[in-house]
Design an enzyme around this catalytic site. Structure first.
Site, PDB file in Angstrom:
ATOM      1  N   SER A 144       4.515   1.058   5.658  1.00 23.94           N
ATOM      2  CA  SER A 144       3.281   1.703   6.128  1.00 23.94           C
ATOM      3  C   SER A 144       3.340   2.123   7.595  1.00 23.94           C
ATOM      4  CB  SER A 144       2.095   0.751   5.958  1.00 23.94           C
ATOM      5  OG  SER A 144       1.873   0.484   4.604  1.00 23.94           O
ATOM      6  N   ASP A 190      -2.481  -2.168  -1.495  1.00 22.16           N
ATOM      7  CA  ASP A 190      -1.089  -2.565  -1.241  1.00 22.16           C
ATOM      8  C   ASP A 190      -0.877  -4.067  -1.412  1.00 22.16           C
ATOM      9  OD1 ASP A 190       1.597  -1.928   0.145  1.00 22.16           O
ATOM     10  OD2 ASP A 190       0.751  -3.473   1.455  1.00 22.16           O
ATOM     11  N   HIS A 230       1.556  -6.031  -4.060  1.00 21.62           N
ATOM     12  CA  HIS A 230       2.642  -6.949  -3.664  1.00 21.62           C
ATOM     13  C   HIS A 230       2.558  -8.267  -4.435  1.00 21.62           C
ATOM     14  CE1 HIS A 230       4.664  -4.692  -0.579  1.00 21.62           C
ATOM     15  NE2 HIS A 230       3.570  -4.528   0.148  1.00 21.62           N
TER      16      HIS A 230
HETATM   17 ZN   LIG Z   1       2.993  -2.986   1.549  1.00 23.56          ZN
END
Ligand SMILES: [Zn+2]
Length: 474
Positions: free
Chosen positions: A112, A312, A316
Site C-alpha cells: 500500500s 485489506d 490478510h
Molecule cells: Zn495489506
C-alpha cells in the site's frame, strides 16, 4: 457512425435473443439490461473533457481487487434480499472505467505504501516507501527524504498551494501507509510514531508519520491510531488557534465543522464495520458526509481522500465476511458522496492493490456468496440437493484464497453451511502462509464528474496521481 451501427447490431441481437428465450425468466431480463447499458462506450461522458473539477474525492478500497468487488456486489445484494449477481454497487454507474497496473518499482506484487504514493503523488516507488523517490539504496532514500528533504511535495501540500482545502479519512490508523501518503514522507511505512524510527533514521532527522501529520496543512483528518501520537503532541496541536481534536464519536458529532478538525477514534485501527459500535465510532459514510458538509461551504474547492483501510486486514486474515462488510461500508460512503458532492466534483473509486481472494466452483445462481457450493440441478432447476464435493469427498466454499493460514488436510472437519457463513469463519487457502498476501493483478478505477474521461483504458497507477496533480494546478 460506427457507434450507431454497433447500437443497431446490439439491438438486433437483443431482439433475436428475446424472441428465442422469451419464456426463460429473469436471467434473460437481466442479461438484456446489461446489453443495452453497454451500447454506449464507457468513455463517452457528459462532461467537457477540458473542464477541471472544483473538488476531487478519491475513494481507495485497500485491497479491493475486482474479485472483492464482484463478491461484494453479490454480498450487498443478498444481504438486502435482492438477487446478488445482478445487483449494482454505487460506483458501477460511473462514467468511465480503467484498469490499473499496480506494481511497485521493485516489486511485482505491491504494497500500500508504494501504490498510495503512485495514486496520490504521481510516481511509483519502492515497496514499503511512502512519498520518497525510489532508489536501490535505502540509505540514499533516507538522505534524500530526511537530510536533504528533497522528496516531491505531498498532495496535501500541493492542494494547499493551489488554494484548496484538504480532507483525509481512513478506517485504519491515520499514520498507516495509505492515509500517510496524503501528507508524509517515510522510507519505511512502519515509522508511524517517532518511537518507531530506526535509530539511524532518527539520527538522520527523519520524523515519524504522526509528527508529520500534525505539521501538515490539512483541514480535516479522521481515523484511528491515537497510540502513534504522544499525549503531549496532541495537546500541543489542539491548543493552536482554530484547531479541534476529538477522540470519540460524541465529540466528533458536536464539534464545530468550520475548524481544523482532527479525529482519532481508536488507539489503533478503527473497528471493522461488522464490529463497530456507532455510539463510539462513526461509520466511513458518516465521516465522508461530515467532511463534505464541512469542506463545501469553505468555497475553496477541496481534495478529499477516503480509505476503507480494513478490507485489506480482513483479507490478510482470510476472513471474507469482514472484508465484504467493510467493502459495503465503502459503498455506503460513495453513495453519500454522490448525494452531497455537486456536479463540479470528480469522484474516483479505486483500490491500491488486489488480494489473492478468489471466487469459484460452479455455484447455482443465488447461492449464498459465503456458502458452500451447490451446483445447479440439471433436471429440476434451482440448487442441487447435495453439496458439490472436492476430491477429498468434502464440500467446499465459493470464496477462497490462493495463500494464507488455513490449508485444509485429510483431518480437517467437514465444513457446514452454518460454519462457513459465520462472521468469524476464515476461508480455505491453497498455499500455507501465516498471513494471506496481496494480489498482483490489475485493479479497477471508476470515475465520474468533470475530467472523468481522463481515466480509461489500461493505465499505470502513477498516471492517476499525475492527472490529479494537473487538475488541482488548473
Ligand atoms: Zn495489506
Amino acid at each position: 457512425m460506427t457507434l450507431k451501427i454497433r447500437q443497431f447490431q446490439s439491438l438486433l441481437s437483443l431482439l433475436f435473443l428475446t424472441s428465442i428465450f422469451s419464456v426463460s425468466g429473469c436471467q434473460l431480463e437481466n442479461a438484456s439490461k446489461v446489453n443495452s447499458a453497454n451500447t454506449l462506450p464507457l468513455n463517452e461522458v457528459k462532461y467537457d473533457s477540458d473542464s477541471a473539477p472544483k473538488n476531487i474525492i478519491i475513494f481507495i478500497g485497500d485491497g479491493m481487487g475486482i474479485s472483492t468487488i464482484t463478491a461484494g456486489r453479490i454480498f450487498d445484494g443478498q444481504s438486502k434480499g435482492l438477487k446478488g449477481e445482478a445487483h449494482s454497487l454505487a460506483f458501477e454507474d460511473f462514467d468511465t472505467l480503467a484498469l490499473i497496473k499496480t506494481y511497485n518499482t521493485n516489486a511485482q506484487v505491491p504494497d500500500s505504501a508504494g501504490t498510495a504514493t503512485a495514486i496520490l503523488s504521481g510516481y511509483k516507488t519502492n515497496i514499503g516507501a511512502v512519498n520518497v523517490r525510489p532508489n536501490e539504496s535505502v540509505t540514499k532514500m533516507v538522505v534524500e527524504s530526511c537530510v536533504l528533504k528533497n522528496s516531491p511535495p505531498t498532495l496535501t501540500e500541493r492542494a494547499k498551494t493551489a488554494g484548496l482545502s484538504v480532507g483525509i479519512i481512513s478506517t485504519a490508523r491515520i499514520t498507516h501507509a495509505t492515509p500517510a501518503a496524503m501528507y508524509g514522507h517515510s522510507v519505511d511505512r512502519g515509522w508511524e510514531a517517532d518511537a518507531d524510527l530506526d535509530p539511524r533514521a532518527a539520527k538522520a532527522r527523519c520524523k515519524g508519520l504522526a509528527s508529520q501529520l500534525l505539521e501538515a496543512p490539512f483541514d480535516i483528518s479522521l481515523g484511528g491510531g491515537r497510540e502513534k501520537f504522544t499525549p503531549e503532541q496532541l495537546i500541543a496541536w489542539d491548543v493552536k488557534p482554530g484547531h479541534i481534536y476529538v477522540k470519540d464519536a460524541a465529540g466528533f458529532r458536536n464539534a464545530p465543522k468550520d475548524k481544523t478538525l482532527l479525529g482519532l477514534f481508536t488507539p489503533s485501527h478503527m473497528s471493522y464495520e461488522a464490529d463497530r459500535d456507532n455510539a463510539l465510532e462513526p461509520s466511513l459514510a458518516e465521516m465522508t458526509g461530515v467532511a463534505i458538509d464541512a469542506l463545501t461551504p469553505r468555497d475553496t474547492g477541496y481534495v478529499l481522500m477516503v480509505e476503507a483501510g480494513r478490507v485489506d486486514h480482513a483479507h490478510h486474515d482470510t476472513n471474507a465476511f469482514r472484508a465484504l462488510t467493510d467493502m459495503q461500508a465503502l459503498n455506503e460512503a460513495v453513495k453519500i458522496a454522490k448525494e452531497k458532492a455537486g456536479d463540479d466534483t470528480l469522484i474516483l473509486v479505486t483500490a491500491d492493490h488486489s488480494h489473492v481472494f478468489t471466487m469459484g466452483g460452479y455455484p447455482v445462481r443465488g447461492n449464498p456468496i459465503l456458502g458452500l457450493v451447490r451446483n445447479p440441478d440439471p433436471e429440476e432447476g434451482g440448487a442441487a440437493k447435495e453439496y458439490a464435493k472436492a476430491n477429498d469427498g468434502k464440500p467446499y466454499t465459493t470464496l477462497g484464497y490462493h495463500n494464507g493460514p488455513n490449508v485444509r488436510d485429510a483431518n480437517s472437519p467437514v465444513l457446514t453451511d452454518n460454519s462457513v457463513q459465520a462472521a468469524d469463519f476464515r476461508q480455505q487457502s491453497a498455499v500455507g502462509l501465516s498471513d494471506e498476501t496481496h494480489g498482483g493483478e490489475d485493479v479497477a478505477l471508476f470515475a465520474t464528474g468533470p475530467s472523468a474521461n481522463r481515466f480509461s483504458g489500461v493505465m499505470e497507477q502513477n498516471e492517476i496521481g499525475e492527472i490529479i496533480g494537473e487538475l488541482i494546478a488548473k
